[in-house]
Design a protein around this motif. Sequence first.
Motif, short mmCIF file in Angstrom:
data_model
loop_
_atom_site.label_atom_id
_atom_site.label_comp_id
_atom_site.label_asym_id
_atom_site.label_seq_id
_atom_site.Cartn_x
_atom_site.Cartn_y
_atom_site.Cartn_z
N ARG A 87 -69.52 -28.72 -27.74
CA ARG A 87 -68.20 -29.08 -28.25
C ARG A 87 -68.22 -29.48 -29.71
O ARG A 87 -67.17 -29.71 -30.31
CB ARG A 87 -67.61 -30.22 -27.41
N LYS A 88 -69.42 -29.62 -30.29
CA LYS A 88 -69.58 -30.03 -31.69
C LYS A 88 -68.96 -31.41 -31.93
O LYS A 88 -68.19 -31.61 -32.87
CB LYS A 88 -68.95 -29.00 -32.64
N VAL A 89 -69.31 -32.35 -31.09
CA VAL A 89 -68.74 -33.69 -31.16
C VAL A 89 -69.87 -34.72 -31.11
O VAL A 89 -70.82 -34.58 -30.33
CB VAL A 89 -67.76 -33.94 -30.00
N HIS A 90 -69.76 -35.77 -31.95
CA HIS A 90 -70.68 -36.90 -31.91
C HIS A 90 -70.03 -38.06 -31.15
O HIS A 90 -68.81 -38.24 -31.20
CB HIS A 90 -71.02 -37.38 -33.32
N TYR A 91 -70.87 -38.85 -30.48
CA TYR A 91 -70.40 -40.06 -29.80
C TYR A 91 -71.23 -41.24 -30.31
O TYR A 91 -72.46 -41.20 -30.32
CB TYR A 91 -70.55 -39.92 -28.29
N LEU A 92 -70.51 -42.28 -30.73
CA LEU A 92 -71.13 -43.49 -31.29
C LEU A 92 -70.82 -44.67 -30.40
O LEU A 92 -69.66 -44.89 -30.02
CB LEU A 92 -70.59 -43.73 -32.70
N PHE A 93 -71.85 -45.45 -30.06
CA PHE A 93 -71.65 -46.58 -29.17
C PHE A 93 -72.38 -47.82 -29.67
O PHE A 93 -73.54 -47.76 -30.06
CB PHE A 93 -72.14 -46.26 -27.75
N ALA A 94 -71.64 -48.95 -29.68
CA ALA A 94 -72.19 -50.29 -29.85
C ALA A 94 -72.91 -50.48 -31.19
O ALA A 94 -72.64 -49.78 -32.16
CB ALA A 94 -73.09 -50.65 -28.68
N GLY A 95 -73.84 -51.44 -31.22
CA GLY A 95 -74.56 -51.76 -32.43
C GLY A 95 -74.41 -53.22 -32.82
O GLY A 95 -73.75 -54.02 -32.15
N LEU A 119 -66.61 -38.58 -32.92
CA LEU A 119 -66.53 -38.03 -34.26
C LEU A 119 -66.57 -36.50 -34.19
O LEU A 119 -67.49 -35.93 -33.61
CB LEU A 119 -67.70 -38.53 -35.11
N ARG A 120 -65.56 -35.86 -34.79
CA ARG A 120 -65.53 -34.40 -34.85
C ARG A 120 -65.37 -33.96 -36.30
O ARG A 120 -64.51 -34.48 -37.01
CB ARG A 120 -64.37 -33.84 -34.02
N HIS A 125 -65.67 -30.47 -48.48
CA HIS A 125 -65.49 -29.30 -47.62
C HIS A 125 -65.60 -29.62 -46.14
O HIS A 125 -65.69 -28.73 -45.32
CB HIS A 125 -66.48 -28.18 -47.97
N TYR A 126 -65.62 -30.89 -45.80
CA TYR A 126 -65.63 -31.28 -44.41
C TYR A 126 -64.54 -32.33 -44.21
O TYR A 126 -64.17 -33.05 -45.12
CB TYR A 126 -66.96 -31.90 -43.99
N GLY A 127 -64.04 -32.45 -43.01
CA GLY A 127 -63.09 -33.50 -42.69
C GLY A 127 -63.64 -34.34 -41.57
O GLY A 127 -64.36 -33.85 -40.70
N LEU A 128 -63.30 -35.61 -41.55
CA LEU A 128 -63.75 -36.50 -40.50
C LEU A 128 -62.55 -36.86 -39.64
O LEU A 128 -61.57 -37.39 -40.13
CB LEU A 128 -64.37 -37.77 -41.09
N ASP A 129 -62.62 -36.57 -38.36
CA ASP A 129 -61.55 -36.89 -37.43
C ASP A 129 -62.12 -37.85 -36.42
O ASP A 129 -62.90 -37.48 -35.55
CB ASP A 129 -61.06 -35.60 -36.75
N LEU A 130 -61.75 -39.13 -36.52
CA LEU A 130 -62.32 -40.16 -35.68
C LEU A 130 -61.33 -40.56 -34.59
O LEU A 130 -60.17 -40.84 -34.89
CB LEU A 130 -62.68 -41.39 -36.52
#
Length: 336
Positions: A196-204, A222-223, A325-330
């Motif tokens: 799906r080309k998607v990142h997942y970020l958790f906690a920290g 994050l996509r 040249h990239y976009g961040l969609d959070l």
Amino acid sequence: MCIDTKSQTIYVFGGRILIKPRTANSNQSATTEDTYSGFFCYHCPSNTWRQLYRNIPLCVGHVMLLHETRRNLYILGGQSRDHPQYVTHPQHVTDISVYNVDTDTVETVKENNQVNVPQDGHTQRATIDSELNEIYLYKGQNRNEDEELSNSFWIYDIDTCKWSSLYKSSGDQRLLADPTEPCPRYAHQLVYDHIRKVHYLFAGNPGRSGGHKMRLDDFWMLRLKRFTVDDIRQTCKYMIRKQRFIELSRLDPVEALPYLQKDLAEVVNHDSPDEREEFQALVSLLFRQSPQLADGEASSLRDSVSLSDISRERIQVGWHSFLHHYGLDLACSAFA
């Protein structure tokens, strides 16, 4: 550490050795300096360990990723005592070691004095896309703890050996009741869905002063949105027609008005806040007094212009931006 599912092999590289070797006649450690482990692989079916290539500088705090198509291990970041400039403290590793798991060969990709490269960070996280030949690096706190805690997201192009900084944020999103992006952190987890080309970020750890035991429990997605050929074509049309309108507003403002409302408005990306605001600001060029425009015509022109006439129904509200040249969609998901 990473695993090769094709050969069912686990690869382990570097890391600090916690139990130091001792001398034969003493319980004292043979050295007071930190020592690093080597490069090993564990073959799951045969339950055996094997030591691999010995000439890669050992380090700690690095990341290691497997390119499943090219069969390469990429070792980047971290600190090493094998660094040429090492004197008393480990130095940040800027070169990337590339180890081929099939041929047992290694290649070093030099930094080549690149200015725009990520600095060494605590618990930095990285992922890889073997189809796009890209490495993604997300980091929060730099090794220099005097610097402000911030988020940064980087992409490394494997084909061109170039780093690109896509995103950096040091704003106090942690103070907002409904944040639009993750607050700065370290010791987080980052995983990548290559389908799906998607990142997942958790906690920290948010790194707040006086709150060393505080931990986050938020979950983010994050996509990356990239410019397509149609997007580039649309942008070129917009730049050309914008320049045409600027020239018309100087020579013939009356003719420039319908050109603005029709020809220019139809190529504006109204989903982009920056482009939309720039388009709306172009209206002011029509109100500049021109030697060829009589006072009555100027007044009539002002009365005929309003933002609602300029395709306002096409404007959509939403957070969206393009960076390098990239976009961040959070997008945020909360768990009760």
